[in-house]
Motif scaffolding. Structure first.
Motif, short mmCIF file in Angstrom:
data_model
loop_
_atom_site.label_atom_id
_atom_site.label_comp_id
_atom_site.label_asym_id
_atom_site.label_seq_id
_atom_site.Cartn_x
_atom_site.Cartn_y
_atom_site.Cartn_z
N UNK A 72 0.93 -1.21 -0.18
CA UNK A 72 0.16 -0.25 0.13
C UNK A 72 0.90 1.52 -0.07
N UNK A 73 1.98 1.16 0.69
CA UNK A 73 2.78 2.47 0.86
C UNK A 73 3.69 2.73 -0.61
N UNK A 74 3.95 1.45 -1.33
CA UNK A 74 4.76 1.74 -2.45
C UNK A 74 3.50 1.94 -3.61
N UNK A 75 2.32 1.86 -3.25
CA UNK A 75 1.35 2.15 -4.36
C UNK A 75 1.05 4.00 -4.05
N UNK A 76 1.01 4.19 -2.69
CA UNK A 76 0.77 5.58 -2.67
C UNK A 76 2.03 6.49 -2.96
N UNK A 77 3.07 5.89 -2.89
CA UNK A 77 4.37 6.81 -3.37
C UNK A 77 4.24 7.28 -4.77
N UNK A 78 3.62 6.55 -5.68
CA UNK A 78 3.58 6.73 -6.99
C UNK A 78 2.37 7.84 -7.32
N UNK A 79 1.58 8.38 -6.29
CA UNK A 79 0.40 9.33 -6.48
C UNK A 79 0.70 10.61 -5.65
N UNK B 274 -1.21 3.78 7.33
CA UNK B 274 -0.80 2.67 6.65
C UNK B 274 -0.04 3.11 5.36
N UNK B 275 -0.90 4.15 4.51
CA UNK B 275 -0.38 4.54 3.38
C UNK B 275 0.94 5.31 3.22
N UNK B 276 1.05 6.01 4.36
CA UNK B 276 2.53 6.83 4.56
C UNK B 276 3.42 5.79 5.13
N UNK B 277 2.98 4.38 5.57
CA UNK B 277 3.90 3.49 6.04
C UNK B 277 4.37 3.82 7.40
N UNK B 278 3.85 4.92 8.14
CA UNK B 278 4.14 5.02 9.41
C UNK B 278 3.81 3.91 10.54
N UNK B 279 2.76 2.95 10.10
CA UNK B 279 2.28 1.95 10.99
C UNK B 279 1.96 0.77 10.11
N UNK B 280 2.02 -0.64 11.10
CA UNK B 280 1.48 -1.50 10.46
C UNK B 280 0.03 -1.59 10.42
N UNK B 281 -0.49 -2.23 9.59
CA UNK B 281 -2.03 -2.48 9.80
C UNK B 281 -2.77 -2.85 11.33
N UNK B 282 -1.96 -3.65 11.68
CA UNK B 282 -2.26 -3.99 13.34
C UNK B 282 -2.08 -2.83 14.32
N UNK B 283 -1.15 -2.07 13.90
CA UNK B 283 -0.98 -0.87 14.96
C UNK B 283 -2.38 0.13 14.88
N UNK B 284 -2.89 0.09 13.64
CA UNK B 284 -4.04 1.03 13.74
C UNK B 284 -5.26 0.39 14.41
N UNK B 285 -5.17 -1.04 14.04
CA UNK B 285 -6.43 -1.83 14.79
C UNK B 285 -6.40 -1.70 16.18
N UNK B 286 -5.18 -1.82 16.75
CA UNK B 286 -4.76 -1.88 18.03
C UNK B 286 -5.00 -0.47 18.66
N UNK B 287 -4.77 0.38 17.89
CA UNK B 287 -4.99 1.89 18.35
C UNK B 287 -6.61 2.31 18.71
N UNK B 288 -7.25 1.48 17.58
CA UNK B 288 -8.77 1.55 17.82
C UNK B 288 -9.38 0.91 18.84
N UNK B 289 -8.92 -0.34 18.96
CA UNK B 289 -9.35 -1.36 20.05
C UNK B 289 -9.15 -0.78 21.49
N UNK B 290 -7.94 -0.11 21.51
CA UNK B 290 -7.43 0.49 22.96
C UNK B 290 -8.47 1.85 23.17
N UNK B 291 -8.77 2.58 21.95
CA UNK B 291 -9.91 3.43 22.30
C UNK B 291 -10.95 3.29 22.90
N UNK B 292 -11.78 2.10 22.10
CA UNK B 292 -12.96 1.69 22.37
C UNK B 292 -12.93 1.26 23.83
N UNK B 293 -11.70 0.66 24.34
CA UNK B 293 -11.73 -0.03 25.74
C UNK B 293 -11.88 1.13 26.62
#
Length: 524
Positions: free
Chosen positions: A44-51, A178-197
């Motif tokens: 996803x990051x490689x694809x975004x780099x071309x845009x 994810x598109x900027x490559x700052x995080x793995x997909x699981x990082x954003x899922x984990x952040x969202x689950x923490x917020x909901x908790x």
């Protein structure tokens, strides 16, 4: 908050926390089950780099909803809630956002997961990766917004639109990481689950709903002993669930010592007059009316002079009378005030004119531009998007032609004016909270008149500035008058309205203020 509601919130927190714990274990200890999923982030990051344009947008999103941006949004939301007297909702916002931020920081350092090695080089992040701070803060804020939409937005279509927009915003920020490559997909899922908790856990102990306004106040002294007979008049199309509304009113009435309420529903043929008459004849000690401004006007007019107080549950689009009396739009709080508030004697206005039967209004009457707005509102659009329909109609009617009007106040000599609209108000704040008549009060026995004549399209700008600033300057643009009797006569057929309802075209309106005619329940 009921035990069942608290248990649901605790259950939601437990589920989100369990999922977060499982995810945290796999991404920091044994990543094998999630390696294939996380490495999709590189593609996803490689694809975004071309845009190039997309990358610019992603970097803007990253900065806008970073720590500073979310702090500003949190402060603004808390302040808005405080100004609207929703103190517990404001407290919940501050607690959820603060705890989420702190928990994210602590868990990042404890778990110590490194950033992806393919992240965008510009503004490269070097701190730890799991959970994502952007995702946790935005998910927490989104959960709060959804909660507020469910609590305070009655119109289903607007509530659904708001929820869709909030969820789309959360997904955009997660995808940005994810598109900027700052995080793995699981990082954003984990952040969202923490917020909901955090959100569900806080919700279990902080009830965001407004508290009882009269619950802690001393009972008002009764002038005479009554059986506390309660009648409720309901416009059934104004509430989503009639059964739920009836249950709420009945339970709150019982808690406040009122009898089991009798119920009557308005119809197209009878918007409230007949129901109010039957309630008065049956000996009701209090009549609660739930509906829009039209229903409230009919019921109030019939009960004027009877000495029976009226409790108002605002459920329309404008709710002008309720707003000017300080009655909250949150249904539970409005019911509380109707049952336990204090009585206030307010004015009503008798009105007549050509091509219309003598009638009355509680809030305002108008001829010209404002009436053209009411006349031009599309009812289908109004049902779907509420007050926005008035904005659309207002834009269409903005250059309604000026008319020559003759205005007589009490027994003074008539004066002639050119005007795009003439408004006669019993209150100070009209549609959209505009302080067109800042000195008007609903119990002073006086009507306030404002004559507006913007000559050109751009003249609406200084007019709006002066109105919002509550300027006392009087000239051709904005002219003001006061009196207990007002007569307006136009040179040509002109649209007219009463309390926001169009009554057709005509050339004359005659109004007289009847001082202290009606008792209504208002906050203590």
């Amino acid at each position: 908050m009921t035990p069942a509601s608290r248990n649901r919130a605790l259950g939601g927190a437990a589920l989100a926390a369990a999922l977060f714990a499982v995810l945290g274990f796999f991404v920091t200890r044994d990543r094998a089950p999630l390696d294939a999923f996380d490495t999709e982030g590189r593609r996803l990051e490689d694809w975004a780099d071309d845009q190039a344009l997309l990358v610019d947008v992603l970097r803007f999103v990253e900065v806008a909803f970073g720590t500073i941006g979310m702090t500003v949004l949190t402060v603004l939301l808390a302040l808005v809630l405080l100004l609207r007297r929703h103190r517990w909702a404001a407290l919940l916002v501050v607690v959820v956002m603060s705890v989420t931020s702190l928990a994210t920081t602590v868990l990042k350092r404890w778990l110590g997961r490194d950033r992806p090695d393919w992240q965008d080089a510009l503004g490269e992040h070097v701190n730890f990766s799991f959970p994502s701070g952007h995702a946790s803060s935005v998910a927490a804020f989104a959960a709060l917004l959804v909660m507020l939409l469910v609590l305070f937005v009655r119109r289903t279509s607007l509530r659904r639109l708001g929820i869709v927009a909030v969820v789309a915003w959360w997904l955009l920020v997660c995808l940005d990481r994810v598109l900027l490559g700052r995080h793995f997909p699981t990082d954003v899922i984990g952040g969202s689950l923490l917020a909901l908790t955090v959100f569900f856990l806080a919700l279990a102990f902080i009830d965001p709903r407004p508290r009882s306004i009269a619950g802690k106040a001393e009972p008002l002294p009764e002038v005479y002993a009554s059986e506390k007979r309660l009648a409720v008049i309901l416009n059934p199309i104004k509430v989503e669930d009639v059964g739920q509304f009836r249950s709420l009113v009945a339970s709150m009435a019982a808690e406040s010592g009122w009898s089991e309420p009798t119920w009557q529903y308005t119809t197209i043929e009878d918007p409230g007059t007949g129901m109010a008459e039957r309630a008065a004849v049956s000996g009701a000690d209090l009549v609660i009316v739930c509906g829009g401004d039209g229903t409230v006007r009919e019921v109030c007019a019939e009960l004027a002079g009877t000495g029976i107080p009226v409790g108002i549950i605002p459920a329309g689009t404008g709710n002008l009378l309720a707003r000017n009396l300080g009655i909250p739009l949150y249904i539970r709080s409005a019911v509380d005030i109707a049952l336990n508030g204090q009585d206030r004697a307010i004015d009503m206005v008798e009105v007549g004119g050509d091509a219309m039967e003598d009638t009355h209004f509680m809030v305002m009457a108008g001829m010209g531009f404002d009436a053209a707005i009411m006349e031009g509102v599309n009812e289908d659009i109004k049902k779907r998007i509420g007050w926005v329909a008035y904005v659309i109609s207002g834009l269409k009617s903005l250059m309604f032609p000026a008319v020559r009007v003759e205005i007589q106040i009490d027994d003074d000599e008539p004066t002639v004016h050119r005007a795009r609209t003439v408004l006669v108000g019993n209150v100070g704040f009209l549609q959209a909270g505009m302080p067109l008549l800042p000195d008007a009060t609903i119990d002073d026995g006086v009507l306030d008149v404002v004559i507006l004549h913007p000559r050109k399209f751009l003249s609406w700008i200084p007019l709006a500035v002066r109105v919002l600033a509550k300027s006392q300057t009087v000239d051709e643009l904005i002219d003001r008058r006061t009196g207990s009797r007002v007569r307006i006569k136009a040179a040509t057929d002109t649209p007219r309205q009463l309390d926001g309802d169009s009554i057709g075209v005509g050339r004359e309106l005659r109004m007289e203020c009847i001082h202290g005619r009606l008792l209504v329940r208002v906050p203590r």
